[in-house]
Design an enzyme around this catalytic site. Structure first.
Site, PDB file in Angstrom:
ATOM      1  N   ASP A   1      10.773 -12.829  31.657  1.00 39.56           N
ATOM      2  CA  ASP A   1       9.910 -13.993  31.444  1.00 39.56           C
ATOM      3  C   ASP A   1      10.693 -15.154  30.825  1.00 39.56           C
ATOM      4  O   ASP A   1      11.647 -14.940  30.079  1.00 39.56           O
ATOM      5  CB  ASP A   1       8.740 -13.597  30.523  1.00 39.56           C
ATOM      6  CG  ASP A   1       7.600 -14.606  30.583  1.00 39.56           C
ATOM      7  OD1 ASP A   1       7.548 -15.398  31.545  1.00 39.56           O
ATOM      8  OD2 ASP A   1       6.764 -14.612  29.661  1.00 39.56           O
TER       9      ASP A   1
ATOM     10  N   HIS B   1      13.961 -19.904  38.211  1.00 39.13           N
ATOM     11  CA  HIS B   1      13.832 -18.654  38.973  1.00 39.13           C
ATOM     12  C   HIS B   1      15.153 -18.329  39.683  1.00 39.13           C
ATOM     13  O   HIS B   1      15.546 -17.166  39.769  1.00 39.13           O
ATOM     14  CB  HIS B   1      12.695 -18.758  39.987  1.00 39.13           C
ATOM     15  CG  HIS B   1      11.344 -18.958  39.357  1.00 39.13           C
ATOM     16  ND1 HIS B   1      10.912 -18.223  38.284  1.00 39.13           N
ATOM     17  CD2 HIS B   1      10.331 -19.824  39.649  1.00 39.13           C
ATOM     18  CE1 HIS B   1       9.679 -18.614  37.942  1.00 39.13           C
ATOM     19  NE2 HIS B   1       9.320 -19.588  38.755  1.00 39.13           N
TER      20      HIS B   1
ATOM     21  N   SER C   1       0.425  -9.288  39.912  1.00 38.38           N
ATOM     22  CA  SER C   1      -0.750  -9.517  40.760  1.00 38.38           C
ATOM     23  C   SER C   1      -1.522 -10.747  40.279  1.00 38.38           C
ATOM     24  O   SER C   1      -2.349 -11.274  41.020  1.00 38.38           O
ATOM     25  CB  SER C   1      -1.635  -8.263  40.785  1.00 38.38           C
ATOM     26  OG  SER C   1      -1.803  -7.716  39.494  1.00 38.38           O
TER      27      SER C   1
ATOM     28  N   LEU D   1      22.212   4.337  40.926  1.00 35.73           N
ATOM     29  CA  LEU D   1      21.233   3.628  40.102  1.00 35.73           C
ATOM     30  C   LEU D   1      20.005   3.370  40.955  1.00 35.73           C
ATOM     31  O   LEU D   1      20.110   3.012  42.127  1.00 35.73           O
ATOM     32  CB  LEU D   1      21.828   2.288  39.640  1.00 35.73           C
ATOM     33  CG  LEU D   1      20.869   1.283  38.978  1.00 35.73           C
ATOM     34  CD1 LEU D   1      20.396   1.795  37.625  1.00 35.73           C
ATOM     35  CD2 LEU D   1      21.555  -0.064  38.782  1.00 35.73           C
TER      36      LEU D   1
ATOM     37  N   ARG E   1      10.975  -7.278  27.006  1.00 33.56           N
ATOM     38  CA  ARG E   1      10.333  -8.494  27.500  1.00 33.56           C
ATOM     39  C   ARG E   1      11.057  -9.685  26.894  1.00 33.56           C
ATOM     40  O   ARG E   1      11.118  -9.829  25.674  1.00 33.56           O
ATOM     41  CB  ARG E   1       8.851  -8.578  27.153  1.00 33.56           C
ATOM     42  CG  ARG E   1       8.241  -9.859  27.763  1.00 33.56           C
ATOM     43  CD  ARG E   1       6.746  -9.982  27.604  1.00 33.56           C
ATOM     44  NE  ARG E   1       6.288 -11.177  28.348  1.00 33.56           N
ATOM     45  CZ  ARG E   1       5.142 -11.268  29.006  1.00 33.56           C
ATOM     46  NH1 ARG E   1       4.318 -10.257  29.023  1.00 33.56           N
ATOM     47  NH2 ARG E   1       4.807 -12.386  29.639  1.00 33.56           N
TER      48      ARG E   1
END
Ligand code: IPE
Ligand code: IPE
Ligand code: MG
Length: 255
Positions: free
Chosen positions: A25, A42, A71, A136, A193
């Site tokens: 994030d 991004h 979602s 991996l 996060r």
């Protein structure tokens, strides 16, 4: 700080998570702070994915699961959703052979059909190509929601009940787990996060029941190897008790 002679704390300090799950994030804020469009954040975020995957491979971490699109992210402006979709397609095209050459197994979890037939095809081709790789396991969560995952597991379970393979009254948590999207790999040991928020945002709900949680204000495009090391150090310093007492855990370490 305890020394190695003093026992289990340092011993546990050498442990590496086998499965790391990340909510990447902060891309938008990173771009905004530079006066750039959100998509630039991004794009930089994809570069950081490459870095993290390389670092995990080098360290011998067995699985990494990344939240790329929730979602709920459909609620974003149409343009951003469209650009994210394009970026996903481009990254799939560009990266998959490199991933394969590096022995990485690639999987996508989530309801990918919503992204369109071209993405579905590329995802399935990439999964087929890399399915036997063992170095991996890289899982991308795209149009994924933790609640969706539990619901789709229930749908599959109902099918098995209706067809006589499962008895409703005998369902336990262990019965449900294998029906989840990542039912075939161990649950995450470490959750990271970035971006400062301290919430799960409908990422893995069931699977995070006993995962160690690590939150950092660092924005995802700034989450470099040094930051990853800090997260791993934090993980290594923790005592995972799984309901037991600290004394029990230390005794087990000594045995
Ligand atoms: C995370 O970064 C990436 C996606 C959700 C696709 P954000 O886009 O949420 O970045 P912020 O939180 O707005 O800074
Ligand atoms: C979570 O980030 C989803 C991804 C990183 C893909 P968001 O930025 O969408 O989360 P909220 O909305 O702030 O909780
Ligand atoms: Mg965000």
């Amino acid at each position: 700080m305890k020394t190695i002679e003093e026992g289990p704390l340092l011993l546990s300090g050498t442990t590496l998570p086998q499965h790391v799950a990340v909510i990447m994030d902060g891309n938008g804020r990173w771009a905004k702070a530079r006066g750039q469009a959100r998509i630039q954040g991004h794009r930089k975020g994809v570069e950081m994915v490459r870095e993290l995957v390389a670092a995990c491979g080098e360290k011998g971490i067995g699985a990494v699961t990344l939240f790329a699109f929730s979602s709920e992210n459909w609620r974003r402006p149409k343009l951003e959703v469209r650009l994210l979709r394009q970026l996903f397609l481009l990254a799939l095209e560009r990266e998959i052979h490199k991933l394969h050459d590096n022995g990485i197994q690639f999987r996508v979890i989530g309801d990918v059909a919503a992204f369109g037939a071209d993405i579905v095809k590329r995802v399935r081709d990439a999964e087929d190509l890399t399915q036997h790789n063992t170095r991996l396991r890289l899982t991308i969560a795209a149009n994924y929601g933790g609640r969706w995952d539990v619901a789709q597991a229930c749908t599959q379970m109902m099918r098995d009940i209706n067809e006589g393979r499962l008895v409703a009254e005998e369902i336990t948590p262990e019965t449900l787990s294998p029906y989840l999207s990542m039912g075939d790999i161990p649950e995450p040991d470490l959750f990271i996060r970035t971006g400062g928020e301290q919430r799960i945002s409908n990422f893995l709900l069931w699977q995070l029941a006993y995962t160690e949680l690590y939150f950092t204000p660092v924005l995802w495009p700034d989450f470099d190897r040094t930051q990853f090391e800090l997260a791993l150090q934090s993980f290594a310093s923790r005592q995972r008790r799984f309901g037991r007492t600290g004394d029990q855990v230390e005794a087990a370490w000594r045995a």
